[in-house]
Write a protein that holds these residues in place. Sequence first.
Motif, PDB file in Angstrom:
ATOM      1  N   ARG A 226      51.774  77.926  19.409  1.00  0.00           N
ATOM      2  CA  ARG A 226      52.212  78.244  18.019  1.00  0.00           C
ATOM      3  C   ARG A 226      53.090  79.552  18.189  1.00  0.00           C
ATOM      4  O   ARG A 226      54.131  79.999  17.493  1.00  0.00           O
ATOM      5  N   LEU A 227      53.306  79.964  19.610  1.00  0.00           N
ATOM      6  CA  LEU A 227      53.546  81.335  19.592  1.00  0.00           C
ATOM      7  C   LEU A 227      55.326  80.950  20.209  1.00  0.00           C
ATOM      8  O   LEU A 227      55.809  82.093  20.186  1.00  0.00           O
ATOM      9  N   LEU A 228      55.337  79.839  20.656  1.00  0.00           N
ATOM     10  CA  LEU A 228      56.165  79.312  21.888  1.00  0.00           C
ATOM     11  C   LEU A 228      56.886  78.543  20.884  1.00  0.00           C
ATOM     12  O   LEU A 228      58.705  78.404  20.914  1.00  0.00           O
ATOM     13  N   THR A 229      56.873  77.658  19.639  1.00  0.00           N
ATOM     14  CA  THR A 229      57.544  76.774  18.950  1.00  0.00           C
ATOM     15  C   THR A 229      56.914  76.995  17.180  1.00  0.00           C
ATOM     16  O   THR A 229      56.149  77.501  17.205  1.00  0.00           O
ATOM     17  N   LEU A 273      47.856  82.311  26.714  1.00  0.00           N
ATOM     18  CA  LEU A 273      47.965  83.070  25.568  1.00  0.00           C
ATOM     19  C   LEU A 273      49.049  84.609  25.430  1.00  0.00           C
ATOM     20  O   LEU A 273      50.238  85.074  25.077  1.00  0.00           O
ATOM     21  N   LEU A 277      52.698  85.017  24.595  1.00  0.00           N
ATOM     22  CA  LEU A 277      52.656  87.106  23.364  1.00  0.00           C
ATOM     23  C   LEU A 277      53.795  87.481  24.698  1.00  0.00           C
ATOM     24  O   LEU A 277      55.118  88.017  23.554  1.00  0.00           O
ATOM     25  N   ARG A 282      60.166  85.113  18.494  1.00  0.00           N
ATOM     26  CA  ARG A 282      60.081  85.875  17.596  1.00  0.00           C
ATOM     27  C   ARG A 282      58.629  87.156  18.026  1.00  0.00           C
ATOM     28  O   ARG A 282      58.256  87.602  17.193  1.00  0.00           O
ATOM     29  N   PRO A 284      57.436  89.916  19.148  1.00  0.00           N
ATOM     30  CA  PRO A 284      57.405  91.434  19.702  1.00  0.00           C
ATOM     31  C   PRO A 284      57.319  92.390  20.554  1.00  0.00           C
ATOM     32  O   PRO A 284      58.014  93.168  21.093  1.00  0.00           O
ATOM     33  N   LEU A 285      56.476  91.197  21.288  1.00  0.00           N
ATOM     34  CA  LEU A 285      56.467  92.353  23.346  1.00  0.00           C
ATOM     35  C   LEU A 285      56.914  91.418  23.414  1.00  0.00           C
ATOM     36  O   LEU A 285      56.755  91.101  24.861  1.00  0.00           O
TER      37      LEU A 285
ATOM     38  N   VAL B  90      51.132  92.417  16.083  1.00  0.00           N
ATOM     39  CA  VAL B  90      51.983  91.316  16.830  1.00  0.00           C
ATOM     40  C   VAL B  90      52.293  89.776  16.915  1.00  0.00           C
ATOM     41  O   VAL B  90      53.216  89.705  17.267  1.00  0.00           O
ATOM     42  N   ARG B  92      52.281  85.653  14.690  1.00  0.00           N
ATOM     43  CA  ARG B  92      51.980  86.021  13.657  1.00  0.00           C
ATOM     44  C   ARG B  92      51.567  84.550  13.384  1.00  0.00           C
ATOM     45  O   ARG B  92      50.548  83.438  12.702  1.00  0.00           O
TER      46      ARG B  92
END
Lengths: 298, 380
Positions: A226-229, A273, A277, A282, A284-285, B90, B92
């Motif tokens: 989810r964090l990648l796409t 994970l 991050l 998108r 912030p890290l 940080v 989503r």
Amino acid sequence: MIAGLFDNIALMIIVTGALVGVASTLVGTFLVLRGNSMLTDAISHSIVFGIIVVWLLSGQNSGPIQVLGAGLTGLLTVWLTELLAGSGRVRQDAAIGLVFTGLFAAGVLLINLYARNVHIDQHTVLLGEIGYVWLDTVTIAGVRVPEALLSLGAMTLVNLLFVTLFFKELKLATFDPGLARALGFAPTLMFYILLGLTSGTAVASFDAVGAILFIAFAVVPAASARLLTDNLALMTVIGCLVAIASSIGGYWLAVYWNVSISGMMALCTGIFLAVALLVGPRSPLRLPVIRKMGDSHL
Amino acid sequence: MNAVLQLLSNYTVQNVAAGAALLGVASGVLGCFAVLRRQSLLGDALSHAALPGICLGFIVAGSRHLPSLLAGALASGLLATLVMLLLARVSRLKTDAILGITLSVFFAVGVVLLTGIQNSGAAGQGGLDSFLFGQAAAILRSDLAVLGVLAGAGLLAVVAWFKEFKLVTFDPVYAATQGVRVTLIETALTMLVAVAVVVGLQLVGVVLMSAMLIAPAVAARQWVNRLEHMLVLAGVFGAAAGVTGALISTARRGLSTGPVVVLIIVGIAVASILFAPGRGVLWEAIFRWRTSRRLRSHQLLTTMLRLGQEHGDPAYATETGMLNAYTGVGTAAVLRDLARRGLVEPRQHMPEEGLHWALTDAGRAAAERVLRDLGRRDTR
């Protein structure tokens, strides 16, 4: 000869882990997106109750009856939760917490009272024993195949079929249940089927990874993806890849340090994970290096 | 009674019962805030996250020294809290995914450390995995002192910051305008959940600990409406379940303390949801049934009154089927009830036809009263 056998076992363990990961990520993706991740926690705990009840009734501790029984227990958990929350006296989160701990406690008590020294003990319930999957084998066409591999393979196939056949419906039901209902796609039914499959996957994964590490396989790869796409199909694929990579990496690290294989596999999903991050588009890290690389592409 | 007294004079049973009472009070009181703040599953995540801390505590101390293990558990609880805050800030990801991630990955680290310790063959590691399900019988007097200090500190914090805790729990925005440092208080509340978890580790274990936080609060909430009362009642429920469970679990070998205590407290919660006076599901069902019965009877009486007026015959007899057509099926039971109260009486109109009903004088008066109360007197 011995080396060949050893290679085989390693491969079988890795494949088992990968199947657990892929099967649970396929359903986990949609649960994470719907905001129901903790239902995997509830289901994986309460199927302990289902497994022991089915065992007491039928004497079988694996096979289709167990999967069916567990599926029903999972649905029972969700139904009881909705019933409690629907009464308006308890909020959803507290209802989940009440139902699954109650069922889990009942399951553990039944195990302690009636099933001591049987294959199902408290320990396997929590941690699983992926290192021993090759002990229970069935012979098919002269080839000895681990039982866990068969049930997990079947479960992965069912989940894969469900997700690919109903991809559009699932997508709509996940992101806009209101519209899905208006168009006649029965989002509630979709949701219950999804949870039924989650329960089945949990019980198939049970011998290998146990009740709690299953949550890692169902939630963490999907969350990393989810964090990648932002693309659902891509997210499902990335989630499965993360699960497979965790299984391979986890196995070798576990062998290297002589620790729990399933634990290490679950731990690896956490590492992925953290990586997600640090590199996610998108996040912030996001590391400066990656940011620069991304910019040069634009 | 004698048997119970004899049981209570047993040294181990005393320890277990005292420990369970301590845990019940601490988790009951501290769990209230988590449940009211809709963070019931926080306890679940924090209790699973305690496992790696226990293992690290063992590695550092080199033995099963309880204070070290608990300090480790507290530290990993704190770390898990920070990780959850960080992920919320940080990424989503939604809260539920963050809880699931923290719970499972920390637990995985714990499992890895646990097997590492076991496979290294360290002396005295035996029973370290009893923290998974708890091992109440292994509790010592000296352990009780440690648990007592922890539980006492947690309860003291609640007393000292009661006003702030209450405000932040119910209205964090208003609390912020009043100069309360909301984030600090929220972190403190989360830490207190971790303290309660640590108190319960040895008794009920990491897996079932969340029930000890949620169930007493849910049960207490059904009986009272004030936070002060809820805290006290949750503490009482928790302690009662703890002691009863501890005593029951001595009865047979397979009855482990943790699951028994959890089943009792969950049972108390479910019973409270069903039967608590005023709020209980059962009372509401009865109230609804009565209300619908009363509305039905009002409907029937006024319908019959109007039919009588239309036909110029106050004692006009109507067939049951006709009344069904006016007010929906299933009027027979209500009609019988009205007949018992002397408001309607059955009439056999013609031999081939069904049962007819007519209003009595009292019934007409009642129907007119209903119409008057509704504020629209029938003028026709």
